[in-house]
Motif scaffolding. Structure first.
Motif, PDB file in Angstrom:
ATOM      1  N   ASP A 107      -8.816   4.793   7.068  1.00 51.46           N
ATOM      2  CA  ASP A 107     -10.021   4.460   7.258  1.00 51.46           C
ATOM      3  C   ASP A 107     -10.920   5.659   6.632  1.00 51.46           C
ATOM      4  N   SER A 121     -10.798  13.623   7.235  1.00 54.95           N
ATOM      5  CA  SER A 121      -9.690  14.803   7.823  1.00 54.95           C
ATOM      6  C   SER A 121      -8.801  15.557   6.969  1.00 54.95           C
ATOM      7  N   TYR A 122      -8.387  14.906   6.037  1.00 60.17           N
ATOM      8  CA  TYR A 122      -7.608  15.432   4.914  1.00 60.17           C
ATOM      9  C   TYR A 122      -8.338  16.341   3.953  1.00 60.17           C
ATOM     10  N   THR A 128     -12.266   7.961   8.191  1.00 62.98           N
ATOM     11  CA  THR A 128     -12.017   9.379   9.099  1.00 62.98           C
ATOM     12  C   THR A 128     -10.835  10.194   8.438  1.00 62.98           C
ATOM     13  N   ASP A 129      -9.990   9.240   8.088  1.00 61.06           N
ATOM     14  CA  ASP A 129      -8.513   9.790   7.570  1.00 61.06           C
ATOM     15  C   ASP A 129      -8.997  10.620   6.355  1.00 61.06           C
ATOM     16  N   LYS A 182      -7.101  -6.003  16.497  1.00 61.42           N
ATOM     17  CA  LYS A 182      -7.986  -4.727  16.289  1.00 61.42           C
ATOM     18  C   LYS A 182      -7.231  -3.192  16.775  1.00 61.42           C
ATOM     19  N   THR A 227      -5.253   1.949  14.701  1.00 61.66           N
ATOM     20  CA  THR A 227      -4.134   2.778  14.729  1.00 61.66           C
ATOM     21  C   THR A 227      -4.266   3.702  13.466  1.00 61.66           C
ATOM     22  N   ARG A 228      -4.837   5.011  13.759  1.00 62.92           N
ATOM     23  CA  ARG A 228      -4.935   5.877  12.679  1.00 62.92           C
ATOM     24  C   ARG A 228      -3.582   6.331  12.198  1.00 62.92           C
ATOM     25  N   ARG A 265      -1.217   5.312  10.678  1.00 64.46           N
ATOM     26  CA  ARG A 265      -0.270   4.063  10.109  1.00 64.46           C
ATOM     27  C   ARG A 265      -1.195   3.426   9.536  1.00 64.46           C
TER      28      ARG A 265
END
Lengths: 350, 342
Positions: free
Chosen positions: A18, A24-25, A20-21, A6, A11-12, A14
């Motif tokens: 998900d 964000s971008y 959220t990435d 988990k 680990t966002r 790397r």
């Protein structure tokens, strides 16, 4: 094991992306468009000629209508493409316009005048950067004068600010005298008196000193800044006192200690303050507007403001001048970005 | 602050002139040596410090403290004379003039209606602008605090408008929002009707809010980002060991730890928003009508931009504004102190 798995997938940045990435971008790229797009648009528009600026909807690149010189006509004629009819696709030059009809001529056969309905043709455009927007500024307007006024105020005010503030900071960090803490507090208290509050009385003082419409009227009130004193004092507190003691042993005067030892060692803090001071003075608006009433004493900001009031139609010059005004700040930012952002993050000043 | 300075580059070529200038400047700056030595022999101990502080204190006294006193005198005198001795004493007339209203929610019923338009517009502006700016700078800071590729670039882009002068900011947006501007072209592209953005009261007000957020957001983002980066990483590691959902981590960990920075940003933003003037003055000039007249513009217009310069009214209004700012600053100092303790 499950926990480790988990942790790895969580680990966002790397591993897997998900949502959220993506969000964000997406947010950042939208942000870049909104924050920087307008500036780029300004820069692109500033290269358009007056006729290019009146195009609607506006084109992305600076364009202007192609003009051809036709034998028998004194000035070059604007070129159009005919949309329909027997001459569809042909490029003709316009001699004059009469109502909804235009008298046009084929550049290859300048003898015959052709009548064409105005709405049956499109302008032939070409990409053309109107650099004369910039060169005209210097030739036709007093741009050099405004630039010189601004540079003069910015430079002198910054040098004086550094000198006066560092002297105060030196005394407040390296001397013990009764009233020192009170002086420091009084200086910080000026933070609570923003310039907008003391606009009228400051004008009275400047007028009494005979400094209206004089760059020194803008410079003097700006010379002492509480943030500058605070920043430099905090930095000078970190300099070791042993150095100063050693210099005193060598019979150096106090002025020499300040000028030759403390000041050079405070270079990083001075650099940050210098950058801020340049930005403050270059961008200042309300106070110069109150003090400098004659147009030959205007700074760039004031000139821009009065331009936009007077020359509402001459957007091409206004845009070019705006670009020239923001250019130095942009260059300073590109070169010294690190110091600016660190200075703000550490001192919380602007 | 970084320890690496931007020292003069002694070895770069073609700097003879600047080095000569530097030498001349250095020689001039050695002149104070003589009087300072004399002063040094007279003043014992640290009292020499007063000499070093004197120039700065003098400027502060002349351009910060004396003006407050004059401000008070101006506020209790009338007429349009600038010199204090020529101004007749009117007591609290200026204040009562400003503050007399038939109905405080309706500026038209006030003696100085423009002042009250300014008050209400400023209030509305401050509430909306500060809330939105706080929200967006927090969001941006949180996003930038993630493991983002090219973080420096994004941070710089968000910060860049902060450095632009208010006049430049206003002109950039004026160009976009004008009748034949790119905003209207986009509207038509989307099939909507073009709008006179700056000639419609509601739109003009909204744009002043938007433009001021656009221009200042980067500054607050930077402070919040510094605050976020000061939160120790092991706290987050502990939370991720407990498999806490991100939203709860944000609410229970990040927000409380960020509170000191948030308070600073909130109050600084408030202080700046109350004094909004420059961008709006160039963008809308306070119009259409009185839709974007804010308090500082009232002060400027009353004191300097009208044929009859009413310094008394302008000073009274600025003292009222000063009172508001004083309260805000005291709140800020309190917040900072509790931030230091926390």
């Amino acid at each position: 094991m499950a926990n480790i798995a988990k942790m790895l997938t969580a680990t966002r940045g790397r591993g897997r992306w998900d949502w959220t990435d993506w969000a964000s971008y997406g947010y950042l790229i939208l942000g870049v468009c909104i924050m920087f797009g307008p500036v780029l648009w300004l820069a692109a528009s500033s290269l358009k000629s007056e006729s290019g600026l009146s195009e609607y909807p506006p084109s992305l690149l600076p364009t202007e209508q192609v003009r051809v010189s036709v034998p028998g006509y004194a000035s070059p004629l604007p070129l159009f493409t005919i949309d329909a009819g027997e001459r569809a696709g042909k490029q003709l030059a316009e001699i004059r316009r009469i109502g909804i009809q235009a008298q046009m001529v084929d550049p290859a056969d300048p003898k015959a005048v052709i009548r064409v309905p105005v709405d049956g043709r499109t302008k032939v455009m070409r990409v053309h950067a109107a650099w004369d927007n910039y060169t005209d500024l210097i030739a036709k307007f007093n741009f050099g004068r405004y630039l010189w006024n601004t540079v003069f105020i910015t430079t002198i005010a910054t040098v004086l600010t550094l000198l006066v503030n560092s002297m105060a900071a030196f005394a407040l960090s390296k001397y013990r005298f009764s009233g020192r803490d009170a002086v420091f507090l009084i200086m910080l208290a000026t933070l609570m008196i923003p310039p907008t509050i003391v606009l009228v009385p400051n004008y009275l003082i400047i007028a009494t000193l005979g400094l209206t419409s004089n760059p020194w009227g803008v410079i003097w009130p700006a010379v002492a800044t509480p943030t500058g004193v605070f920043m430099l004092r905090q930095y000078m507190l970190t300099l070791p006192d042993d150095l100063i003691e050693a210099a005193r042993m060598d019979n150096a005067s106090e002025w020499r200690i300040y000028w030759r030892i403390v000041l050079p060692l405070s270079a990083p803090a001075l650099a940050v303050l210098a950058i801020f001071s340049v930005m403050w003075r270059w961008n200042e608006f309300l106070w110069p507007m109150v003090v400098l009433s004659r147009s030959e004493s205007f700074t760039l900001q004031l000139a821009l403001n009065s331009f936009q009031g007077e020359l509402t139609t001459a957007w091409n010059y206004l845009l070019a001048m705006t670009v020239l005004t923001l250019l130095p700040v942009t260059v300073v930012f590109l070169v010294l970005q690190k110091y600016i952002t660190q200075g703000i993050a550490s001192a919380g000043v602007k | 602050m970084s320890a690496t300075g931007i020292g003069p580059d002694r070895n770069s070529p073609g700097q003879h002139a600047s080095r000569l200038c530097g030498k001349a400047f250095g020689a001039v700056m050695n002149v104070p040596e003589v009087p300072m030595r004399w002063a040094q022999s007279r003043l014992s101990g640290g009292r020499l410090g007063w000499l070093f502080v004197a120039p700065n204190l003098a400027v502060f006294a002349l351009f910060s403290f004396l003006p407050v006193v004059i401000d008070i005198w101006f506020a209790v005198t009338g007429g349009s004379e600038l010199l204090p001795q020529d101004r007749p004493y009117v007591g609290a007339n200026n204040f009562s003039d400003l503050l007399t209203c038939g109905n405080y929610t309706d500026p038209n019923s006030c003696v100085r209606d423009l002042f009250w338009y300014g008050v209400w517009n400023t209030l509305e502006f401050v509430v909306i602008q500060v809330a939105l700016m706080l929200g967006f700078s927090l969001l941006t800071a949180v996003v930038l605090n993630r493991k983002i590729v090219g973080r420096g670039f994004f941070r710089a882009v968000f910060f860049y408008p902060v450095l632009l002068s208010p006049v430049v900011v206003a002109l950039i947006w004026k160009w976009i929002l004008q009748r034949n501007g790119v905003a209207n072209a986009a509207m038509e592209g989307l099939g909507a009707k073009p709008v006179e953005w700056l000639l419609n009261g509601t739109w003009a007000f909204s744009w002043t809010v938007f433009v001021s957020i656009w221009a200042h957001m980067g500054f607050y983002t930077l402070i919040l980002l510094a605050g976020l980066q000061a939160i120790p990483a092991d706290i987050y590691e502990a939370a991720s060991m407990d498999a806490a959902p991100p939203w709860r981590v944000f609410r229970r960990l990040t927000l409380p730890l960020l509170m000191p920075s948030l308070i600073v940003v909130f109050v600084l933003g408030l202080i700046r928003a109350v004094q909004i003037f420059d961008e709006v003055y160039v963008l809308t000039g306070g119009g259409p009508g009185t839709a974007t007249v804010y308090l500082v513009q009232y002060i400027y217009t009353t004191g300097f931009a009208q044929s009859v310069r009413q310094y008394g009214l302008a000073s009274a209004a600025s003292l009222l504004l000063a009172g508001v700012l004083l309260v805000l600053t005291l709140i800020q100092l309190r917040g900072m102190r509790s931030g230091e303790r926390g």
